[in-house]
Design an enzyme around this catalytic site. Structure first.
Site, PDB file in Angstrom:
ATOM      1  N   ASP A 165     -49.245  24.426  10.714  1.00 17.22           N
ATOM      2  CA  ASP A 165     -50.222  25.052  11.614  1.00 17.22           C
ATOM      3  C   ASP A 165     -50.117  25.036  12.810  1.00 17.22           C
ATOM      4  O   ASP A 165     -50.220  26.062  13.587  1.00 17.22           O
ATOM      5  CB  ASP A 165     -51.537  24.038  11.147  1.00 17.22           C
TER       6      ASP A 165
ATOM      7  N   TYR B  90     -54.425  28.493  -1.160  1.00 17.66           N
ATOM      8  CA  TYR B  90     -55.377  29.505  -0.599  1.00 17.66           C
ATOM      9  C   TYR B  90     -55.405  30.683  -1.472  1.00 17.66           C
ATOM     10  O   TYR B  90     -54.631  31.196  -1.920  1.00 17.66           O
ATOM     11  CB  TYR B  90     -55.370  29.731   0.778  1.00 17.66           C
TER      12      TYR B  90
END
Length: 404
Positions: free
Chosen positions: A80, A365
């Site tokens: 991230d 996701y």
């Protein structure tokens, strides 16, 4: 990358025979020999961006059938806190070929940590496509690395008024306080909820968000929303949901109320809330709250959309990993269905478009989209972003007489 790069994507010849297991009454109405093929939309093995990883799918199907897929371009890996831009892929032929474009670049301040990420998109009544993403230029978790408003943080917006052919420059939603109303004074930072927003029946745009707040000498993060009544020029922030450790979420409108399905870290089930006042107050929505298991370990993002069937029934579809193996494996991305006009049926499984294990470095996701009878999903697949057309499974519901 300012021009589209036309690249032919060949549909995978491998049919995933176990991809969608039909539950109960759907089975008799579905041609199970016609399993959906997968298309790799963002591929870490091609040279479009020379990126090592793609994450965070968002999908929009426009009125003319054009599909727009969005993803983080994670140049150096799954992390991230890294160098990240946001890319778009556009298809006008039902996913057979895709055009690619970088639609939001990071600030280019730090070659290791400058990033824009976690895009959330919506198509307004005017046809404008809005994308909102978080922006940072330093290392550190967005919600826990500081005790006050992060100096390197902002929320950026871009938009397109020509079906994704061209995109605006970045618009900073957080530096100009006139653009965001009701942001709490104890805010650490916030970003969009990941996936897609909605346009309500009165034209109000609603985007899911996740917000970190400083409370009682500690940082907590929550799900919430922002909404706009002027086509995205200004936004009003709703209040947080009752429970901390909620974050990534999506909302639908039902009879003027907002219903949310949210990630719920550490609780092993997805959370759900309802607001009758545009997010000023929230309460638990019992038909969905703690009903969909997310396994042991981390929570995970999930998609949530509403579809009105031909018989008038309003259906909710949720996609999320079962995570039966725990931790960050996030295996078995599954699509669930609820009939808001017959809650006695409970929540049913429609299919599992990605039955494999996720990549624990980053996976699980997904984003659902529906337009003109076509149900689609974009999902993470071991560093790639894949697409499947789930329309046959939706038609199995439409053809089911018990729904009527």
């Amino acid at each position: 990358m300012k021009k589209f790069i036309k690249i032919l994507k060949v549909l995978s010849m491998a049919i995933v025979l176990s991809a969608c297991n039909i539950n109960g009454i759907f089975a008799s109405n579905l041609n199970t020999t016609n399993e959906p093929q997968k298309t790799t939309v963002f591929n870490k093995n091609d040279n479009t961006w020379n990126a090592q990883y793609f994450r965070i799918p968002s999908l929009q199907t426009l009125a003319d059938g054009t599909m727009l897929a969005f993803s983080d371009i994670r140049y150096n890996g799954a992390e991230d806190h890294a160098y990240i831009d946001i890319g778009a892929a556009k298809s006008t032929d039902n996913g057979q070929t895709w055009d690619y474009k970088t639609v939001m670049e990071n600030d280019r301040i730090d070659s290791t940590f400058s990033r824009v990420m976690d895009s959330t998109t919506v198509v307004t009544d005017t046809g404008r496509i809005i994308l909102i993403a978080g922006s940072w230029n330093k290392n550190g978790n967005w919600a826990s690395s500081t005790t006050s408003l992060r100096s390197d943080w902002s929320v950026q917006m871009v938009y397109s008024d020509d079906n994704g052919e061209t995109w605006s420059d970045k618009v900073d939603l957080t530096t100009n306080k006139a653009r965001i109303k009701n942001q709490p004074s104890n805010t650490i930072g916030w970003l969009a909820g990941v996936g897609s927003g909605i346009v309500m029946s009165d034209g109000t745009i609603v985007m899911p968000i996740q917000i970190a707040l400083r409370e009682n000498n500690a940082n907590n993060y929550y799900s919430s929303v922002i909404y706009s009544k002027d086509n995205g020029e200004t936004w009003t922030m709703g209040n947080k949901v009752p429970d901390p450790k909620t974050s990534e979420n999506m909302v639908i409108e039902l009879d003027g109320a907002l219903i949310m399905s949210s990630r719920n870290d550490g609780k092993n089930y997805r959370a759900s809330y309802i607001s009758y006042d545009m997010g000023s107050t929230w309460e638990v929505y019992d038909p969905l709250h703690n009903k969909i298991s997310t396994g042991n370990g981390s929570g995970c993002q999930g998609s949530f959309i509403k579809v009105t069937a031909k018989d008038g029934h309003r259906l909710g579809f949720i996609s999320a990993p079962k995570n039966t193996k725990g931790g960050y494996v996030r295996d078995n991305i599954t699509v669930y269905m609820i009939d808001f006009d017959d809650l006695s049926k409970g929540i049913r499984e429609l299919c599992s478009p990605y039955p494999e294990d996720g990549n624990s470095s980053g996976g699980g996701y997904s984003c659902l989209s529906f337009n003109d009878g076509k149900l689609s999903i974009l999902y993470e697949a071991n560093g790639n972003i894949e697409y499947k057309d789930l329309t046959d499974y939706y038609l199995s519901i439409e053809n089911n007489k018990k729904l009527k």
